[in-house]
Each structure stands twice: as structure tokens, then as C-alpha cells.
Design a protein around this motif. Structure first.
Motif, mmCIF file in Angstrom:
data_model
loop_
_atom_site.group_PDB
_atom_site.id
_atom_site.type_symbol
_atom_site.label_atom_id
_atom_site.label_comp_id
_atom_site.label_asym_id
_atom_site.label_seq_id
_atom_site.Cartn_x
_atom_site.Cartn_y
_atom_site.Cartn_z
ATOM 1 N N PRO A 47 -13.906 53.045 -3.269
ATOM 2 C CA PRO A 47 -14.560 53.653 -1.599
ATOM 3 C C PRO A 47 -13.995 52.874 -0.764
ATOM 4 O O PRO A 47 -14.502 53.156 0.363
ATOM 5 C CB PRO A 47 -15.841 52.995 -2.084
ATOM 6 N N ASN A 48 -12.649 52.422 -0.626
ATOM 7 C CA ASN A 48 -12.096 52.294 0.587
ATOM 8 C C ASN A 48 -12.065 53.724 1.474
ATOM 9 O O ASN A 48 -11.484 54.706 0.768
ATOM 10 C CB ASN A 48 -10.554 51.782 0.167
ATOM 11 N N PRO A 49 -12.411 53.531 2.777
ATOM 12 C CA PRO A 49 -12.293 54.968 3.320
ATOM 13 C C PRO A 49 -10.788 55.349 3.977
ATOM 14 O O PRO A 49 -10.708 56.265 4.200
ATOM 15 C CB PRO A 49 -13.084 54.525 4.727
ATOM 16 N N ALA A 50 -9.917 54.495 3.781
ATOM 17 C CA ALA A 50 -8.391 54.756 4.109
ATOM 18 C C ALA A 50 -8.000 56.212 3.566
ATOM 19 O O ALA A 50 -7.451 57.032 4.665
ATOM 20 C CB ALA A 50 -7.596 53.641 3.853
ATOM 21 N N PRO A 51 -8.015 56.374 2.343
ATOM 22 C CA PRO A 51 -7.694 57.818 2.050
ATOM 23 C C PRO A 51 -8.437 58.916 2.649
ATOM 24 O O PRO A 51 -7.878 59.984 3.129
ATOM 25 C CB PRO A 51 -7.626 57.919 0.576
ATOM 26 N N ILE A 52 -9.661 58.649 3.124
ATOM 27 C CA ILE A 52 -10.348 59.717 3.747
ATOM 28 C C ILE A 52 -10.210 59.996 5.097
ATOM 29 O O ILE A 52 -9.980 61.045 5.484
ATOM 30 C CB ILE A 52 -12.001 59.551 3.480
ATOM 31 N N HIS A 53 -9.926 58.930 5.673
ATOM 32 C CA HIS A 53 -9.401 58.893 7.183
ATOM 33 C C HIS A 53 -8.179 59.425 7.418
ATOM 34 O O HIS A 53 -7.924 60.459 8.086
ATOM 35 C CB HIS A 53 -9.418 57.584 7.831
ATOM 36 N N ARG A 54 -7.037 59.244 6.126
ATOM 37 C CA ARG A 54 -5.784 59.778 6.262
ATOM 38 C C ARG A 54 -5.766 61.505 6.130
ATOM 39 O O ARG A 54 -5.247 62.217 6.747
ATOM 40 C CB ARG A 54 -5.082 59.410 5.177
ATOM 41 N N ALA A 55 -6.838 61.865 5.254
ATOM 42 C CA ALA A 55 -6.878 63.419 4.970
ATOM 43 C C ALA A 55 -7.467 63.961 6.124
ATOM 44 O O ALA A 55 -7.051 65.051 6.594
ATOM 45 C CB ALA A 55 -8.218 63.479 3.920
ATOM 46 N N ALA A 56 -8.449 63.346 7.010
ATOM 47 C CA ALA A 56 -8.979 63.985 8.268
ATOM 48 C C ALA A 56 -7.929 64.126 9.325
ATOM 49 O O ALA A 56 -7.677 64.943 9.783
ATOM 50 C CB ALA A 56 -10.149 63.186 8.679
ATOM 51 N N ILE A 59 -18.710 58.873 -3.062
ATOM 52 C CA ILE A 59 -19.852 59.039 -2.125
ATOM 53 C C ILE A 59 -20.009 57.735 -1.081
ATOM 54 O O ILE A 59 -19.966 57.667 -0.087
ATOM 55 C CB ILE A 59 -21.206 59.190 -2.946
ATOM 56 N N GLU A 60 -19.626 56.606 -1.765
ATOM 57 C CA GLU A 60 -19.563 55.432 -1.011
ATOM 58 C C GLU A 60 -18.327 55.229 -0.173
ATOM 59 O O GLU A 60 -18.586 54.957 1.065
ATOM 60 C CB GLU A 60 -19.428 54.314 -2.044
ATOM 61 N N GLY A 61 -17.249 55.922 -0.531
ATOM 62 C CA GLY A 61 -16.359 56.099 0.330
ATOM 63 C C GLY A 61 -16.594 56.892 1.406
ATOM 64 O O GLY A 61 -15.998 56.861 2.511
ATOM 65 N N GLY A 62 -16.689 58.149 1.136
ATOM 66 C CA GLY A 62 -17.380 58.946 2.413
ATOM 67 C C GLY A 62 -18.186 58.382 3.449
ATOM 68 O O GLY A 62 -18.196 58.728 4.564
ATOM 69 N N ARG A 63 -19.189 57.796 2.517
ATOM 70 C CA ARG A 63 -20.231 57.102 3.878
ATOM 71 C C ARG A 63 -19.391 55.920 4.708
ATOM 72 O O ARG A 63 -19.510 55.780 5.774
ATOM 73 C CB ARG A 63 -21.334 56.516 2.975
ATOM 74 N N ALA A 64 -18.616 55.121 3.999
ATOM 75 C CA ALA A 64 -17.756 54.186 4.664
ATOM 76 C C ALA A 64 -16.811 54.779 5.618
ATOM 77 O O ALA A 64 -16.600 54.327 6.640
ATOM 78 C CB ALA A 64 -16.896 53.401 3.762
ATOM 79 N N ALA A 65 -16.337 56.156 5.521
ATOM 80 C CA ALA A 65 -15.435 56.885 6.493
ATOM 81 C C ALA A 65 -16.181 57.508 7.350
ATOM 82 O O ALA A 65 -15.680 58.331 8.288
ATOM 83 C CB ALA A 65 -14.584 57.719 5.628
ATOM 84 N N GLU A 66 -17.727 57.487 7.122
ATOM 85 C CA GLU A 66 -18.536 58.181 8.138
ATOM 86 C C GLU A 66 -18.209 59.757 8.083
ATOM 87 O O GLU A 66 -18.455 60.481 9.356
ATOM 88 C CB GLU A 66 -18.468 57.522 9.756
ATOM 89 N N VAL A 67 -18.149 60.395 6.920
ATOM 90 C CA VAL A 67 -18.282 61.688 6.806
ATOM 91 C C VAL A 67 -19.539 61.938 5.967
ATOM 92 O O VAL A 67 -20.265 61.216 5.335
ATOM 93 C CB VAL A 67 -16.929 62.259 5.944
#
Length: 85
Positions: free
Chosen positions: A5-14, A34-42
Motif C-alpha cells: 500500500p505504499n503510494p509511491a508507485p501510484i504517484h509515479r503512474a499519475a 485499495i489502501e495504496g490508492g487511498r494513501a495516494a489520494e486517488v
């Protein structure tokens, strides 16, 4: 350490598609998605592809749930509901 759930990969994708998190949606089939998405605020859509996952994904905080019974049309409806105009 950078897996969900670390948000870093999701931030990189955005960043890779030059999108703000408010215009992103993560579709995932695990609570860590889901936890990663919430942590990334998506926004998040849980894909309940197995029995019992609907409850787990909702508890993890999914904004919407799909089980794929209606194919991609169901996912499109969930995306439409979850993305602001």
C-alpha cells in the motif's frame, strides 16, 4: 518497501501520464490496492473477483465495487460515478 500500500508507485503512474490525483482512479482486486490508492489520494474501485472480496474491499475503503458480471460496462459505470466532471 515501495510496493502497495505504499503510494509511491501510484504517484509515479499519475506523473507518467501528467495527471492530477483528482483525475485518477485505481482499480484493484486486493485490500493493499485499495489502501495504496487511498494513501495516494486517488479514487478506488474494488474488483471483487472472488467470493467474499466485496466486503473486504469495502472495509479497506473502496469508493465503488464491481464484480465484473456485466463486463466492462459495469466498470465504465463505476468510473463515471467516481470521477468528477
Amino acid at each position: 518497501s515501495l510496493m502497495k500500500p505504499n503510494p509511491a508507485p501510484i504517484h509515479r503512474a499519475a506523473l507518467a501520464v501528467d495527471a492530477s490525483s483528482t483525475r485518477c482512479v485505481l482499480v484493484g482486486d486486493s485490500t493493499s490496492d485499495i489502501e495504496g490508492g487511498r494513501a495516494a489520494e486517488v479514487r478506488t474501485i474494488g474488483f471483487a473477483n472472488k467470493p467474499g472480496k466485496r466486503t473486504l474491499l469495502l472495509r479497506a475503503g473502496a469508493d465503488a465495487i464491481t464484480d465484473g458480471t456485466d463486463g466492462m460496462a459495469e466498470l465504465a459505470r463505476a468510473l463515471h460515478r467516481e470521477l468528477p466532471n
